[in-house]
Scaffold this motif. Structure first.
Motif, PDB file in Angstrom:
ATOM      1  N   ILE A   5       0.854  -1.181   0.000  1.00  0.00           N
ATOM      2  CA  ILE A   5       0.000   0.000   0.000  1.00  0.00           C
ATOM      3  C   ILE A   5       0.891   1.231   0.000  1.00  0.00           C
ATOM      4  O   ILE A   5       1.607   1.468   0.967  1.00  0.00           O
ATOM      5  N   TRP A   9      -2.068   6.473  -1.080  1.00  0.00           N
ATOM      6  CA  TRP A   9      -3.436   5.936  -0.984  1.00  0.00           C
ATOM      7  C   TRP A   9      -4.102   6.448   0.284  1.00  0.00           C
ATOM      8  O   TRP A   9      -5.222   6.935   0.262  1.00  0.00           O
TER       9      TRP A   9
ATOM     10  N   GLN B   5      -3.828  -4.784   0.023  1.00  0.00           N
ATOM     11  CA  GLN B   5      -4.406  -3.796  -0.892  1.00  0.00           C
ATOM     12  C   GLN B   5      -5.915  -3.988  -1.015  1.00  0.00           C
ATOM     13  O   GLN B   5      -6.675  -3.015  -0.997  1.00  0.00           O
TER      14      GLN B   5
END
Lengths: 105, 231
Positions: A5, A9, B5
């Protein structure tokens, strides 16, 4: 648990959350909903602080200390704000921010 | 895509979707419940960020305390619970919020737009915006945070100030929301009446001002009725 990640984000999600809260603060017709918007904005700030702490300075505690203080301030703000709303409602039977203007010049 | 994710995307959809519902639903009680969902998603973000302590604090403070306060406030102001969706300037508010979001996204993300030959966005930050966290998660960060908060050379004084702030907020909330009785109530009602006569001279008065006295009387009566019912 942050494999894969990227930092941005988190930052973009918290920017979106902040702007949704900002919209709520500006557009709602009820003071309680306005304070809900403020809480959303404080949450966005907290996500930002903890994400920066985790990604950039995980060995320093400045970021999480700020986040802890924001928890405190959010709790105090909600308590005082909702007490004010209940008091105003008791006196004027209204929670419309456009009608609460007796302190306006 | 890694599991993290996918988790991140699911959580952010939950957070942002329920946040949008918080600021758009008509029913304020539903808005308060969606606020709880949003807070829960934020706690999920904290778990993803290896900050388990903050996830627990989020659940305790926000979901356990603040949203209960909200639900109480919504219930206590109940006859106005279904407010209008937005005020007269909601379109302007939406545009302002959207523009601010676009500016922030351009500043933060690794993408850019080109307007009249000039490139906006993709800012050059002094830290890796698109990289993963390289450093390992700190092991005992709660212990470090705790000692830092009570250490006077680090954050001891702000911590004490935060404690004082909480105390003052608690006393202030009790003082502001207290029920006025007797002469105090008469005086407050008189002041409100004068204020309204001053301020709303050009607006028709919608309903007679409820005197606090009568309200307490009613409350008293209903309490008596409840007592007799019990008997």
């Amino acid at each position: 648990m942050i494999n894969g990640i990227p930092l941005y984000w988190y930052l973009i999600v918290s920017a979106a959350l902040f702007c949704i809260g900002l919209y709520g603060v500006m557009a709602r017709k009820n003071v309680i909903a306005v304070i809900m918007g403020v809480e959303l904005m404080l949450n966005a700030v907290n996500i930002n602080l903890i994400a920066f702490w985790r990604y950039i300075t995980p060995t320093s505690i400045s970021g999480i200390t700020f986040a802890a203080f924001i928890f405190v301030v959010a709790a105090a703000e909600a308590a005082v704000g909702l007490a004010l709303i209940i008091s105003i409602y008791r006196n004027t039977r209204s929670v419309d921010p456009e009608k609460i203007d007796s302190m306006k010049l | 895509m890694t599991l993290q994710q996918i988790l991140f995307i699911v959580i952010s959809l939950v957070v942002l979707g329920s946040a949008v519902l918080v600021v758009t639903t008509r029913n304020l009680f539903h808005a308060a419940l969606f606020l709880v969902v949003s807070f829960f998603g934020v706690a999920g973000f904290y778990v993803l960020l290896d900050a388990g302590f903050f996830a627990a604090a989020q659940v305790l403070v926000y979901i356990g305390a603040i949203s209960i306060l909200f639900i109480f406030a919504v219930m206590l102001t109940r006859d106005v619970i279904t407010a209008q969706r937005g005020n007269s300037q909601w379109q302007a508010a939406a545009i302002v919020a959207g523009v601010i979001f676009l500016i922030m996204a351009l500043l933060l993300g690794p993408f850019s737009v080109t307007i009249r030959g000039r490139e906006f966005g993709n800012a050059n930050w002094p830290f890796a915006m698109d990289g993963n966290a390289i450093k390992a998660a700190p092991g005992n960060f709660v212990g470090i945070l705790g000692t830092g908060l009570v250490d006077l050379n680090q954050y001891g004084v702000p911590f004490l100030l935060a404690a004082v702030l909480l105390l003052v907020a608690m006393v202030g909330a009790i003082w502001v929301a207290r029920e006025l009785r007797g002469r105090e109530a008469e005086r407050a009602a008189a002041e409100t009446a004068v204020d309204d006569a001053d301020m709303d001279a050009n607006q028709p008065v919608q309903e007679p001002l409820p005197l606090i006295e009568t309200e307490t009387h009613e409350a008293h009566d209903s309490r008596n009725a409840a007592a007799t019912e019990k008997h």
